[in-house]
Design a protein around this motif. Structure first.
Motif, PDB file in Angstrom:
ATOM      1  N   UNK A 425      12.190  70.721  52.343  1.00 56.52           N
ATOM      2  CA  UNK A 425      12.336  71.301  53.683  1.00 56.52           C
ATOM      3  C   UNK A 425      11.520  72.575  53.840  1.00 56.52           C
ATOM      4  N   UNK A 426      11.496  73.410  52.792  1.00 59.11           N
ATOM      5  CA  UNK A 426      10.710  74.650  52.854  1.00 59.11           C
ATOM      6  C   UNK A 426       9.219  74.353  53.006  1.00 59.11           C
ATOM      7  N   UNK A 427       8.720  73.390  52.212  1.00 65.00           N
ATOM      8  CA  UNK A 427       7.305  73.024  52.324  1.00 65.00           C
ATOM      9  C   UNK A 427       7.000  72.411  53.687  1.00 65.00           C
ATOM     10  N   UNK A 428       7.908  71.569  54.178  1.00 61.26           N
ATOM     11  CA  UNK A 428       7.687  70.934  55.479  1.00 61.26           C
ATOM     12  C   UNK A 428       7.689  71.963  56.602  1.00 61.26           C
ATOM     13  N   UNK A 429       8.491  73.012  56.460  1.00 64.88           N
ATOM     14  CA  UNK A 429       8.534  74.062  57.485  1.00 64.88           C
ATOM     15  C   UNK A 429       7.145  74.672  57.681  1.00 64.88           C
ATOM     16  N   UNK A 430       6.437  74.892  56.584  1.00 65.23           N
ATOM     17  CA  UNK A 430       5.076  75.445  56.669  1.00 65.23           C
ATOM     18  C   UNK A 430       4.098  74.432  57.259  1.00 65.23           C
ATOM     19  N   UNK A 431       4.254  73.171  56.878  1.00 71.36           N
ATOM     20  CA  UNK A 431       3.366  72.132  57.400  1.00 71.36           C
ATOM     21  C   UNK A 431       3.593  71.923  58.898  1.00 71.36           C
ATOM     22  N   UNK A 432       4.834  72.041  59.340  1.00 67.14           N
ATOM     23  CA  UNK A 432       5.137  71.894  60.765  1.00 67.14           C
ATOM     24  C   UNK A 432       4.478  72.994  61.587  1.00 67.14           C
ATOM     25  N   UNK A 433       4.476  74.207  61.033  1.00 68.99           N
ATOM     26  CA  UNK A 433       3.854  75.336  61.739  1.00 68.99           C
ATOM     27  C   UNK A 433       2.344  75.161  61.876  1.00 68.99           C
ATOM     28  N   UNK A 434       1.749  74.380  60.977  1.00 69.00           N
ATOM     29  CA  UNK A 434       0.291  74.195  61.018  1.00 69.00           C
ATOM     30  C   UNK A 434      -0.124  72.984  61.841  1.00 69.00           C
ATOM     31  N   UNK A 435       0.835  72.327  62.493  1.00 67.21           N
ATOM     32  CA  UNK A 435       0.466  71.244  63.396  1.00 67.21           C
ATOM     33  C   UNK A 435       0.930  69.855  63.014  1.00 67.21           C
ATOM     34  N   UNK A 436       1.584  69.714  61.875  1.00 64.86           N
ATOM     35  CA  UNK A 436       2.132  68.404  61.503  1.00 64.86           C
ATOM     36  C   UNK A 436       3.464  68.180  62.226  1.00 64.86           C
ATOM     37  N   UNK A 437       3.846  66.919  62.322  1.00 69.49           N
ATOM     38  CA  UNK A 437       5.195  66.579  62.784  1.00 69.49           C
ATOM     39  C   UNK A 437       5.804  65.568  61.814  1.00 69.49           C
ATOM     40  N   UNK A 438       7.101  65.555  61.753  1.00 71.35           N
ATOM     41  CA  UNK A 438       7.803  64.627  60.860  1.00 71.35           C
ATOM     42  C   UNK A 438       8.077  63.342  61.622  1.00 71.35           C
ATOM     43  N   UNK A 439       7.523  62.236  61.126  1.00 68.24           N
ATOM     44  CA  UNK A 439       7.696  60.940  61.775  1.00 68.24           C
ATOM     45  C   UNK A 439       8.931  60.208  61.263  1.00 68.24           C
ATOM     46  N   UNK A 440       9.278  60.455  59.998  1.00 65.78           N
ATOM     47  CA  UNK A 440      10.379  59.687  59.403  1.00 65.78           C
ATOM     48  C   UNK A 440      10.850  60.362  58.121  1.00 65.78           C
ATOM     49  N   UNK A 441      12.147  60.316  57.876  1.00 70.30           N
ATOM     50  CA  UNK A 441      12.728  60.820  56.631  1.00 70.30           C
ATOM     51  C   UNK A 441      13.695  59.763  56.109  1.00 70.30           C
TER      52      UNK A 441
END
Length: 462
Positions: A425-441
């Motif tokens: 979740x911590x790593x994804x938080x940074x990736x989300x800020x850079x323009x990624x979105x989560x499609x599926x978990x």
């Protein structure tokens, strides 16, 4: 404004205090979690939905730990653990919780981690993928030894201690692995092999390690030693081959360091096959003693199919398999990709990966020794443009250089395989800020009866 207000709310519980706590959920290590006077309390062995009486054993700034004394209001999902050493061993944290609740709790662990560390409360998360038969699933055991009088004890260290607990009939290990290690321990004892003394850093034999190939029911036995050789090597091999026909490989791993790490960097074949052969689906894998391989082969197939679904391959993609081990994930994806590139820090694993690619007739996969955090930035700087990157890092999450590279050079699709919801979740938080979105978990129960949960997270640009 007083000092405590400036510093924020300070915990007021005292060690030894007996409290009544309603349990709301589980913590990352499987303990029950509740609040007492708005303060977080972890109670090992408590089940969500219960009200328990517990004695405070540890007080920290933001939380306290307490020992379960009495269940005042019992959960309908509390069951009697079938393992006789469940409470002593600590290897399985959730045997006292019904399988249906384990499934729900593991999904909640992932969702809560994303809510806490990434601020996501509307997560596209599926139901946990479970096992039909949640016992006898582990293919590997690393058991320390200890000399007690004339006897050699073997088992696992109890949680947060170095007290050895006998787990010779572990219910989550493959039965043939239990039998192999128990007989190997008897041989060690009969031959009087010198046992390592951890406190004094003396002696020879530190661990017995066994790994079984489920498909072949063949076992590799590894002796981890402080010394490069020991006098009873030939006698040990002779007895193993006589008594344990399922053992096809005996390896000595040399670990002279005063460390809690099991394996050293140097291995030597004492007898038999250098590598173990395992099959997953249509693929065959060769495994060296130190090479990483998933511990639950049955669920591994479900895991890799979930990764394949998240990768959305069409046959035109270049796929990076970071932290590749013996090439398992990359080779699983290879039939749908144009090119697969993998890396790992263990040379033996990369040698296995190359051999596995050749063994399975896969010519468009290549493997390199090195850290993903170093190699991927270098390759991208040289002009590589991957379409999909699959990352399966250790519990600590992605290394900062690799994370920085992913933030800087946008790979269209990231498939993140994680064994730690918090670092995911911590790593994804940074990736989300850079323009990624989560499609599926997708949570997967790779280790039933334990608090561990594996997660496949699909991230895409935009």
């Amino acid at each position: 404004m007083n000092k405590s207000t400036k510093q924020g709310k300070q915990i007021r519980l005292k060690r030894g205090e007996v409290i009544e706590v309603p349990i709301r959920r589980i913590g990352i290590n499987g303990e029950g979690m509740g609040h007492y006077q708005k303060q977080v309390v972890f109670v090992e062995g408590a089940v969500p939905g219960e009200t328990v009486v517990a004695r405070v054993t540890q007080v920290e700034t933001k939380f306290a730990k307490a020992k379960l004394l009495k269940v005042k209001k019992k959960s309908a999902y509390r069951v009697e653990p079938p393992c006789p050493v469940y409470r002593e061993c600590g290897g399985c944290q959730l045997q006292h919780i019904d399988r249906r609740m384990q499934k729900r709790l593991k999904r909640e662990l992932v969702a809560e981690s994303f809510a806490r560390y990434a601020g996501l409360r509307d997560l596209p998360i599926r139901e946990t993928i479970t096992m039909d038969e949640p016992w006898s699933y582990r293919n590997k055991a690393q058991l320390p030894l200890r000399q007690i009088g004339t006897q050699v004890a073997m088992g696992m260290f109890s949680a947060a201690s170095h007290r050895l607990v006998d787990v010779s009939e572990c219910m989550v290990q493959h039965p043939l692995l239990n039998q192999t290690l128990s007989e190997a321990r008897r041989i060690v004892e009969e031959l009087g092999i010198d046992i390592y003394d951890e406190r004094k850093h003396r002696g020879t034999l530190r661990h017995l390690v066994g790994r079984i190939a489920f498909a072949m029911e063949e076992v590799q036995l590894v002796l981890v030693t402080r010394t490069k050789t020991f006098p009873e090597e030939e006698a040990f091999v002779r007895e193993v081959t006589k008594r344990l026909p399922q053992v096809k490989s005996v390896v000595l791993n040399y670990n002279p360091a005063k460390t809690s790490l099991v394996f050293g960097t140097e291995s030597r074949l004492l007898w038999g096959q250098e590598k173990l052969t395992e099959r997953l689906g249509e693929l065959t894998y060769l495994l060296s003693a130190r090479a990483f391989f998933q511990l639950n082969p049955i669920q591994t197939i479900k895991l890799y199919e979930t990764v394949k679904e998240a990768a959305h391959l069409t046959g035109r993609e270049t796929v990076i398999d970071a932290y590749c081990g013996v090439g398992t994930i990359g080779l699983w994806l290879a039939q749908g990709a144009k090119r697969v590139i993998g890396m790992d820090t263990v040379p033996e694993a990369i040698a296995d990966a190359k051999e596995n690619a050749e063994l399975n007739g896969i010519t468009h996969a290549e493997y390199h020794v090195g850290e993903a955090e170093t190699l991927l930035p270098k390759w991208i700087k040289e002009g590589l443009r991957p379409d999909v990157i699959v990352v399966d890092p250790p519990r600590t999450g992605l290394g900062q250089p690799l994370l920085d590279t992913l933030l800087r050079v946008k790979v269209p699709r990231i498939v993140y395989v994680s064994c730690n919801p918090a670092t995911l979740a911590k790593d994804c938080a940074l990736l989300l800020k850079s323009g990624y979105r989560i499609a599926n978990v997708v949570p997967l129960d790779m280790f039933p009866q334990t608090a561990h949960v594996e997660t496949v997270c699909e991230l895409v640009e935009g």
